[in-house]
Design a protein around this motif. Sequence first.
Motif, mmCIF file in Angstrom:
data_model
loop_
_atom_site.group_PDB
_atom_site.id
_atom_site.type_symbol
_atom_site.label_atom_id
_atom_site.label_comp_id
_atom_site.label_asym_id
_atom_site.label_seq_id
_atom_site.Cartn_x
_atom_site.Cartn_y
_atom_site.Cartn_z
ATOM 1 N N GLY A 119 0.825 -1.195 0.000
ATOM 2 C CA GLY A 119 0.000 0.000 0.000
ATOM 3 C C GLY A 119 0.868 1.257 0.000
ATOM 4 O O GLY A 119 2.088 1.188 0.179
ATOM 5 N N ARG A 120 0.241 2.371 -0.167
ATOM 6 C CA ARG A 120 0.970 3.626 -0.315
ATOM 7 C C ARG A 120 1.640 4.044 0.997
ATOM 8 O O ARG A 120 2.767 4.541 1.007
ATOM 9 N N VAL A 121 0.967 3.831 2.116
ATOM 10 C CA VAL A 121 1.536 4.201 3.421
ATOM 11 C C VAL A 121 2.773 3.349 3.708
ATOM 12 O O VAL A 121 3.800 3.847 4.172
ATOM 13 N N THR A 122 2.678 2.062 3.402
ATOM 14 C CA THR A 122 3.826 1.158 3.587
ATOM 15 C C THR A 122 4.983 1.596 2.698
ATOM 16 O O THR A 122 6.136 1.632 3.136
ATOM 17 N N TYR A 123 4.659 1.949 1.459
ATOM 18 C CA TYR A 123 5.727 2.365 0.540
ATOM 19 C C TYR A 123 6.409 3.644 1.047
ATOM 20 O O TYR A 123 7.644 3.760 0.991
ATOM 21 N N ASP A 124 5.624 4.581 1.552
ATOM 22 C CA ASP A 124 6.221 5.801 2.112
ATOM 23 C C ASP A 124 7.188 5.458 3.243
ATOM 24 O O ASP A 124 8.279 6.032 3.349
ATOM 25 N N PHE A 125 6.766 4.492 4.079
ATOM 26 C CA PHE A 125 7.630 4.058 5.181
ATOM 27 C C PHE A 125 8.927 3.465 4.634
ATOM 28 O O PHE A 125 10.028 3.771 5.128
ATOM 29 N N VAL A 126 8.799 2.640 3.609
ATOM 30 C CA VAL A 126 9.976 2.007 3.004
ATOM 31 C C VAL A 126 10.936 3.073 2.472
ATOM 32 O O VAL A 126 12.160 2.995 2.682
ATOM 33 N N LEU A 127 10.377 4.080 1.810
ATOM 34 C CA LEU A 127 11.226 5.139 1.247
ATOM 35 C C LEU A 127 11.943 5.931 2.338
ATOM 36 O O LEU A 127 13.035 6.462 2.121
ATOM 37 N N GLN A 128 11.304 6.020 3.499
ATOM 38 C CA GLN A 128 11.924 6.765 4.611
ATOM 39 C C GLN A 128 13.049 5.978 5.277
ATOM 40 O O GLN A 128 13.703 6.499 6.178
ATOM 41 N N HIS A 129 13.205 4.706 4.877
ATOM 42 C CA HIS A 129 14.235 3.866 5.495
ATOM 43 C C HIS A 129 15.118 3.245 4.416
ATOM 44 O O HIS A 129 15.110 2.034 4.209
ATOM 45 N N PRO A 130 15.878 4.094 3.688
ATOM 46 C CA PRO A 130 16.727 3.560 2.622
ATOM 47 C C PRO A 130 17.870 2.727 3.210
ATOM 48 O O PRO A 130 18.142 2.841 4.399
ATOM 49 N N PRO A 131 18.564 1.897 2.397
ATOM 50 C CA PRO A 131 18.338 1.721 0.962
ATOM 51 C C PRO A 131 17.053 0.932 0.686
ATOM 52 O O PRO A 131 16.530 0.265 1.565
ATOM 53 N N TYR A 132 16.590 1.019 -0.574
ATOM 54 C CA TYR A 132 15.346 0.349 -0.960
ATOM 55 C C TYR A 132 15.424 -1.143 -0.644
ATOM 56 O O TYR A 132 16.411 -1.805 -0.963
ATOM 57 N N HIS A 133 14.390 -1.649 0.014
ATOM 58 C CA HIS A 133 14.431 -3.017 0.550
ATOM 59 C C HIS A 133 14.316 -4.115 -0.516
ATOM 60 O O HIS A 133 14.652 -5.254 -0.246
ATOM 61 N N TYR A 134 13.748 -3.787 -1.677
ATOM 62 C CA TYR A 134 13.344 -4.848 -2.620
ATOM 63 C C TYR A 134 13.959 -4.639 -3.999
ATOM 64 O O TYR A 134 13.253 -4.669 -5.005
ATOM 65 N N PRO A 135 15.283 -4.416 -4.054
ATOM 66 C CA PRO A 135 15.902 -4.172 -5.363
ATOM 67 C C PRO A 135 15.745 -5.400 -6.261
ATOM 68 O O PRO A 135 15.743 -6.530 -5.773
ATOM 69 N N GLY A 136 15.595 -5.151 -7.560
ATOM 70 C CA GLY A 136 15.524 -6.255 -8.513
ATOM 71 C C GLY A 136 14.151 -6.877 -8.617
ATOM 72 O O GLY A 136 13.968 -7.830 -9.371
ATOM 73 N N THR A 137 13.177 -6.370 -7.869
ATOM 74 C CA THR A 137 11.813 -6.891 -7.990
ATOM 75 C C THR A 137 10.957 -5.909 -8.785
ATOM 76 O O THR A 137 11.265 -4.726 -8.879
ATOM 77 N N THR A 138 9.882 -6.444 -9.347
ATOM 78 C CA THR A 138 8.840 -5.607 -9.922
ATOM 79 C C THR A 138 7.942 -5.171 -8.774
ATOM 80 O O THR A 138 7.472 -6.012 -8.006
ATOM 81 N N GLY A 139 7.723 -3.874 -8.644
ATOM 82 C CA GLY A 139 6.949 -3.392 -7.504
ATOM 83 C C GLY A 139 5.643 -2.740 -7.917
ATOM 84 O O GLY A 139 5.586 -2.026 -8.919
ATOM 85 N N PHE A 140 4.601 -3.027 -7.155
ATOM 86 C CA PHE A 140 3.317 -2.351 -7.346
ATOM 87 C C PHE A 140 2.897 -1.685 -6.039
ATOM 88 O O PHE A 140 2.963 -2.317 -4.975
ATOM 89 N N VAL A 141 2.500 -0.441 -6.142
ATOM 90 C CA VAL A 141 1.995 0.286 -4.977
ATOM 91 C C VAL A 141 0.567 0.720 -5.283
ATOM 92 O O VAL A 141 0.307 1.384 -6.308
ATOM 93 N N TRP A 142 -0.339 0.331 -4.410
ATOM 94 C CA TRP A 142 -1.753 0.654 -4.601
ATOM 95 C C TRP A 142 -1.990 2.093 -4.160
ATOM 96 O O TRP A 142 -1.861 2.425 -2.992
ATOM 97 N N SER A 143 -2.322 2.950 -5.087
ATOM 98 C CA SER A 143 -2.532 4.372 -4.789
ATOM 99 C C SER A 143 -3.433 4.963 -5.856
ATOM 100 O O SER A 143 -3.055 5.042 -7.023
ATOM 101 N N ARG A 144 -4.615 5.337 -5.444
ATOM 102 C CA ARG A 144 -5.507 5.985 -6.417
ATOM 103 C C ARG A 144 -4.937 7.323 -6.867
ATOM 104 O O ARG A 144 -4.997 7.679 -8.030
ATOM 105 N N ALA A 145 -4.315 8.063 -5.916
ATOM 106 C CA ALA A 145 -3.834 9.416 -6.207
ATOM 107 C C ALA A 145 -2.717 9.414 -7.257
ATOM 108 O O ALA A 145 -2.629 10.314 -8.080
ATOM 109 N N ARG A 146 -1.864 8.390 -7.220
ATOM 110 C CA ARG A 146 -0.695 8.386 -8.104
ATOM 111 C C ARG A 146 -0.806 7.332 -9.208
ATOM 112 O O ARG A 146 0.189 7.029 -9.885
#
Lengths: 175, 175
Positions: free
Chosen positions: B50-77
């Motif tokens: 979800g979008r809130v989880t993704y924001d949390f992930v971005l606030q804690h670099p480095p990116y946790h899931y390099p090399g994966t295809t990522g989907f973030v559920w966000s109507r706004a974006r």
Amino acid sequence: MRTCILYIAHSLDGFIAGPDGDLSWLPPPRKEEDYGYHEFIAEVDTVLMGRVTYDFVLQHPPYHYPGTTGFVWSRARAGERDDNVTFTAENPVALVSRLQTEPGRSIWVVGGTAVIHPLMQADLIDEYWLFVVPVVLGHGVPLWPARGRPLRLRPRDVLAYPDGLVRLRYFGGSR
Amino acid sequence: MRTCILYIAHSLDGFIAGPDGDLSWLPPPRKEEDYGYHEFIAEVDTVLMGRVTYDFVLQHPPYHYPGTTGFVWSRARAGERDDNVTFTAENPVALVSRLQTEPGRSIWVVGGTAVIHPLMQADLIDEYWLFVVPVVLGHGVPLWPARGRPLRLRPRDVLAYPDGLVRLRYFGGSR
């Protein structure tokens, strides 16, 4: 000191009963597996439960805890005795604290949450024997107190049964 | 068919985060134990959150899931992309159902509950990897949906770690 034990089954989502006290989701008793019950009950000489739980027990004879000293927390019937138990208005925290100063074997906190929650929050439960049933109920009677204070338990051991139940054992934070 | 996996830690009382998303109760990362993470992530090529989880992930670099295809559920974006993920308005049930018809490896449902709950309720989670932390939080973000429909899982295995974490693995009801 006498050990106060919570030995209880709960769903994956932490319910000890479904809506209206439904227990049909629990695995049926099986001759070939007693989930360590006989080993456990051999160490117990006292059971403590709330009045609603006791009513449930009476509705499902024979009496589950023969040979034990029983206490049922009930303001309405305080001071009475029947063939199995003594009814008491002494709150579970005071009662267990007092029992633990007396000689004896383990005390089993049978339930329900009116008895369990204050004992958890006072950190008077010395051992947790939790049997996790592989079902998500969605709603019911929660094992854990809502908005209680955080409690860190000390892991003891884990046992997986062939039917999918898992027994998680922890020591309470105070020991 | 591609396996949809929920790999997540929760407290004994079923919270995946404390109040305000607090995660300080999780065990600190340790060099000597990765809780099977590397074995797990090697089978994953897609992450969903979800979008809130993704924001949390971005606030804690480095990116946790390099090399994966990522989907973030966000109507706004919806329709946007960044270096890591594609933002989508497609609801998690439709998205996972569609991904499972396409070739690929496992799909990791990272969180949070806005993504997890509908997938649970649609029985689209094929494997549950649950890491039980020996703490009772009292309140926070619940892993399990409140008042959802009952869900019976199929036990796979259990693993106890020396630090007290327990990994419970189940197969979802549909497989």
